[in-house]
Motif scaffolding. Structure first.
Motif, mmCIF file in Angstrom:
data_model
loop_
_atom_site.group_PDB
_atom_site.id
_atom_site.type_symbol
_atom_site.label_atom_id
_atom_site.label_comp_id
_atom_site.label_asym_id
_atom_site.label_seq_id
_atom_site.Cartn_x
_atom_site.Cartn_y
_atom_site.Cartn_z
ATOM 1 N N HIS A 65 71.467 -9.077 -41.992
ATOM 2 C CA HIS A 65 70.509 -8.642 -43.018
ATOM 3 C C HIS A 65 69.344 -7.829 -42.447
ATOM 4 N N ASP A 66 68.923 -8.138 -41.238
ATOM 5 C CA ASP A 66 67.747 -7.449 -40.679
ATOM 6 C C ASP A 66 68.075 -6.455 -39.561
ATOM 7 N N TYR B 162 65.964 -3.297 -38.667
ATOM 8 C CA TYR B 162 64.734 -3.260 -37.869
ATOM 9 C C TYR B 162 64.972 -2.710 -36.462
ATOM 10 N N HIS C 48 63.893 -1.226 -43.758
ATOM 11 C CA HIS C 48 64.988 -1.829 -43.005
ATOM 12 C C HIS C 48 66.232 -2.197 -43.815
ATOM 13 N N HIS D 60 69.094 -7.420 -49.827
ATOM 14 C CA HIS D 60 68.658 -8.764 -49.488
ATOM 15 C C HIS D 60 67.177 -8.968 -49.818
ATOM 16 N N ASP E 38 67.162 -16.549 -46.083
ATOM 17 C CA ASP E 38 66.070 -15.732 -45.531
ATOM 18 C C ASP E 38 64.700 -16.283 -45.935
HETATM 19 FE FE LIG Z 1 64.775 -8.375 -44.124
#
Ligand SMILES: [Fe+2]
Length: 183
Positions: A58-59, A62, A72, A96, A130
């Motif tokens: 999900h991240d 970044y 992101h 997300h 999250d």
């Molecule tokens: Fe995120």
């Protein structure tokens, strides 16, 4: 040949190739993946691997080498798309944790709208994982997680504004997921 990106191991491998230099983001990601594993009962059996894979990824937007728009969820989704990842995984990452709210703040709504948002137990569970994990992987309840974001990003910033607006949407997703886990 690398494992499929919509499997937990394939997703974990890609995340591990991008995120460890980012320190806390990597700690956060590993904890969100663990949280997603704990929440698999909230989604149908044939979607459980996809939930955990999406949590790992999900991240990834970044990661500095993926930076394109600086937003992101969108940068992560575009990167996954460029790798030929399955559409549904790409869309989950794009959307997300209330990404539409932040896209609006950043003037990137049209770019994000290329990816359709699903409203499903799966997206809810990704939000749950999250939104109950702190920025360094701590286990936080939802209210604490929101408060910590509102403190970390200053008033008037895109993230601060977006999270303030997204709070009811995110909270509802967390509650639905809790209900499904308990059922
Ligand atoms: Fe995120």
């Amino acid at each position: 040949m690398p494992l499929a990106l919509d499997t937990p191991q394939g997703a974990a491998d890609l995340a591990e190739s991008l995120l460890p230099p980012l320190g806390n983001r990597w700690l956060h990601t590993q904890a969100v993946a663990a949280r997603a594993r704990e929440a698999v009962a909230a989604v149908p059996e044939d979607e459980r691997d996809l939930l955990v894979a999406a949590a790992w990824l999900h991240d990834i937007g970044y990661a500095p080498e993926l930076r394109e728009t600086g937003f992101h969820p969108l940068d992560g989704a575009r990167h996954l798309e460029s790798l030929g990842a399955p559409d549904r995984l790409v869309r989950l990452v794009a959307h997300h944790s209330g990404a539409v709210y932040e896209a609006e703040q950043r003037g990137l709504s049209a770019e994000l709208a290329v990816y359709e948002r699903e409203d499903s137990p799966l997206l809810d569970a990704l939000i749950y994982a999250d939104m109950t994990t702190g920025p360094a992987g701590q286990s936080f309840d939802f209210a604490r997680r929101i408060d910590e974001i509102l403190v970390r990003y200053e008033p008037g910033s895109e993230v601060h504004n977006a999270i303030s607006k997204a709070r009811p949407y995110l909270g509802a997703a967390v509650e639905r997921t809790r209900g499904r886990i308990a059922a």
